[in-house]
Design a protein around this motif. Structure first.
Motif, PDB file in Angstrom:
ATOM      1  N   ARG A  48      -2.670  13.705   9.667  1.00 37.10           N
ATOM      2  CA  ARG A  48      -2.614  13.128   8.467  1.00 37.10           C
ATOM      3  C   ARG A  48      -2.355  11.568   8.537  1.00 37.10           C
ATOM      4  NH1 ARG A  48       2.190  12.294   5.393  1.00 37.10           N
ATOM      5  NH2 ARG A  48       3.383  13.421   7.326  1.00 37.10           N
ATOM      6  N   THR A  56      -2.790   8.829  10.082  1.00 40.08           N
ATOM      7  CA  THR A  56      -4.328   8.194  10.826  1.00 40.08           C
ATOM      8  C   THR A  56      -5.210   8.280  10.057  1.00 40.08           C
ATOM      9  OG1 THR A  56      -3.749   9.296  12.914  1.00 40.08           O
ATOM     10  CG2 THR A  56      -6.108   8.297  12.376  1.00 40.08           C
ATOM     11  N   ARG A  57      -5.340   9.023   9.204  1.00 35.39           N
ATOM     12  CA  ARG A  57      -5.830   9.357   7.784  1.00 35.39           C
ATOM     13  C   ARG A  57      -5.636   7.853   6.668  1.00 35.39           C
ATOM     14  NH1 ARG A  57      -6.664  14.756   7.944  1.00 35.39           N
ATOM     15  NH2 ARG A  57      -5.348  15.588   7.454  1.00 35.39           N
ATOM     16  N   MET A  58      -4.390   8.358   6.822  1.00 37.58           N
ATOM     17  CA  MET A  58      -3.843   6.935   5.812  1.00 37.58           C
ATOM     18  C   MET A  58      -3.701   5.955   5.952  1.00 37.58           C
ATOM     19  SD  MET A  58      -0.204   9.436   5.039  1.00 37.58           S
ATOM     20  CE  MET A  58       0.607   7.603   3.524  1.00 37.58           C
ATOM     21  N   HIS A  59      -3.607   5.418   7.419  1.00 41.15           N
ATOM     22  CA  HIS A  59      -3.817   4.001   7.929  1.00 41.15           C
ATOM     23  C   HIS A  59      -5.020   3.312   8.086  1.00 41.15           C
ATOM     24  CE1 HIS A  59       0.573   4.363  10.352  1.00 41.15           C
ATOM     25  NE2 HIS A  59       0.504   3.896   9.715  1.00 41.15           N
ATOM     26  N   GLN A  60      -5.774   4.955   7.999  1.00 38.38           N
ATOM     27  CA  GLN A  60      -7.488   4.260   7.953  1.00 38.38           C
ATOM     28  C   GLN A  60      -7.470   4.009   6.866  1.00 38.38           C
ATOM     29  OE1 GLN A  60      -9.539   7.569   9.654  1.00 38.38           O
ATOM     30  NE2 GLN A  60      -9.153   7.099  11.976  1.00 38.38           N
ATOM     31  N   ARG A  61      -7.321   3.945   5.846  1.00 39.84           N
ATOM     32  CA  ARG A  61      -7.418   3.142   4.208  1.00 39.84           C
ATOM     33  C   ARG A  61      -6.943   2.699   4.018  1.00 39.84           C
ATOM     34  NH1 ARG A  61      -6.420   8.884   3.152  1.00 39.84           N
ATOM     35  NH2 ARG A  61      -4.345   8.758   2.040  1.00 39.84           N
ATOM     36  N   VAL A  62      -6.160   2.057   4.960  1.00 42.67           N
ATOM     37  CA  VAL A  62      -5.488   0.332   5.074  1.00 42.67           C
ATOM     38  C   VAL A  62      -5.630  -0.689   5.087  1.00 42.67           C
ATOM     39  CG1 VAL A  62      -2.706  -0.209   4.698  1.00 42.67           C
ATOM     40  CG2 VAL A  62      -3.466   1.653   4.094  1.00 42.67           C
ATOM     41  N   SER A  63      -6.280  -1.662   4.666  1.00 44.97           N
ATOM     42  CA  SER A  63      -6.570  -3.524   5.158  1.00 44.97           C
ATOM     43  C   SER A  63      -6.447  -4.070   4.097  1.00 44.97           C
ATOM     44  CB  SER A  63      -8.100  -2.881   6.358  1.00 44.97           C
ATOM     45  OG  SER A  63      -9.194  -2.490   4.685  1.00 44.97           O
ATOM     46  N   GLU A  75      -5.589  -4.844   9.394  1.00 44.84           N
ATOM     47  CA  GLU A  75      -6.082  -3.587   8.986  1.00 44.84           C
ATOM     48  C   GLU A  75      -4.325  -2.560   9.864  1.00 44.84           C
ATOM     49  OE1 GLU A  75      -9.338  -2.267  11.474  1.00 44.84           O
ATOM     50  OE2 GLU A  75     -10.518  -3.785  10.196  1.00 44.84           O
ATOM     51  N   HIS A 108       0.852  -1.255   0.013  1.00 40.76           N
ATOM     52  CA  HIS A 108      -0.333  -0.218  -0.388  1.00 40.76           C
ATOM     53  C   HIS A 108       0.633   1.625  -0.404  1.00 40.76           C
ATOM     54  CE1 HIS A 108      -3.473  -1.948   0.522  1.00 40.76           C
ATOM     55  NE2 HIS A 108      -3.347  -2.768   1.535  1.00 40.76           N
TER      56      HIS A 108
END
Length: 305
Positions: free
Chosen positions: A119, A121-128, A138, A84
């Motif tokens: 910033r 955190t927003r990137m990580h929230q999209r990664v799974s 996740e 990712h």
């Protein structure tokens, strides 16, 4: 986000003296102003061990590579980072982004640190997705975020001890991990170890989850050649990569499937100490985030040494 484009017929607003000074001294680091507001200590501030450790580029370079080796040895993080991120296609930009985030949470004022947490955190929230072994994960899993935090903190601190300041006291080492608690939790970890003893116990506990894999070797092949100054920087970059492997205890080298020759080990440590001493001397004349943070706080750069 890009700044809006001004009309050619619209007069530009006059810049304040502080804006001009900030721009000339490196404010254009993607919107992070390390010079203002005056007196804002950020998350750690002068006198912290964090400011000393992160000021030396040898500690950051070697420790950062060691951290990624350990992260890629964990199945879910391996998949999240490798599947990712842009590291495979643009490793230099990825390393610069990661380095800037580290500078922001260490030397930035409070608002810059919080914006960085938000910033990332927003990137990580999209990664799974699924690990390479087919198990779901996740990126915002607090346990994974603890491992990411600990590997970075462990890498930076131990590279600093080995190559910059071998005499750093156990009390200061404990203080470094304690100072990092707010950083780890702000990135989403629910718990992080806050002492040398806790870190060592946690890493032993994580050991069975780590495994050797081809991604680690792909990463090392890329990082040995990824330097923003081209061919001239490759010898140093390759030295950093070897030193990162050397930094890992024998049991972690075996667990992650990396090693270096005894001859390389004998020659790289003196070379790294020389580089670290040179970098430490150069801190007095540099104008990066650590030095700008000192000016923001009105203190001497001696607090970085």
């Amino acid at each position: 986000m890009n700044a809006p484009v001004e009309s050619k017929n619209r007069a530009a607003a006059p810049k304040r003296n502080s804006d001009v000074a900030a721009a000339r001294s490196g404010k254009a680091r993607r919107g992070i102003d390390f010079l203002n507001p005056a007196g804002d200590a950020g998350l750690s501030g002068p006198g912290s061990v964090s400011w000393r450790v992160s000021a030396n580029p040898v500690a950051l370079g070697v420790g950062g590579i060691a951290a990624v080796i350990l992260e890629l040895a964990e199945p879910a993080i391996r998949a999240g980072v490798w599947d990712h991120s842009t590291f495979k296609v643009d490793p230099i930009r990825r390393m610069e982004n990661t380095g800037l985030a580290a500078m922001a949470v260490t030397y930035g004022p409070t608002k810059a640190a919080q914006l960085t947490f938000d910033r990332v955190t927003r990137m990580h929230q999209r990664v799974s997705g699924l690990t390479h072994e087919g198990k779901p994960y996740e990126a915002m899993d607090p346990e994974l975020l603890t491992w990411v935090h600990v590997t970075a903190a462990w890498g930076f601190l131990n590279a600093f001890i080995r190559h910059v300041d071998p005499g750093l006291s156990r009390a200061d080492q404990d203080r470094y991990y304690a100072e990092g608690e707010v950083v780890g939790k702000s990135f989403g970890a629910q718990w992080v170890p806050t002492s040398v003893a806790e870190v060592e116990a946690y890493m032993r506990e994580m050991g069975p989850r780590l495994y050797a894999n081809e991604t680690i070797h792909e990463f090392l092949a890329l990082v040995r050649n990824a330097t923003p100054i081209g061919a001239a920087g490759k010898p140093v970059q390759r030295l950093f990569a070897a030193a990162a492997i050397d930094l890992l205890p024998d049991w972690l080298q075996k667990q992650t499937g990396v090693d270096i020759s005894p001859i390389t080990r004998m020659t790289l440590r003196p070379a790294l100490r020389t580089l670290a001493r040179t970098a430490r001397f150069a801190q007095r004349f540099a104008d990066g985030p650590p030095q700008q943070a000192c000016r923001r706080m009105g203190v001497s750069t001696d607090c970085l040494l």
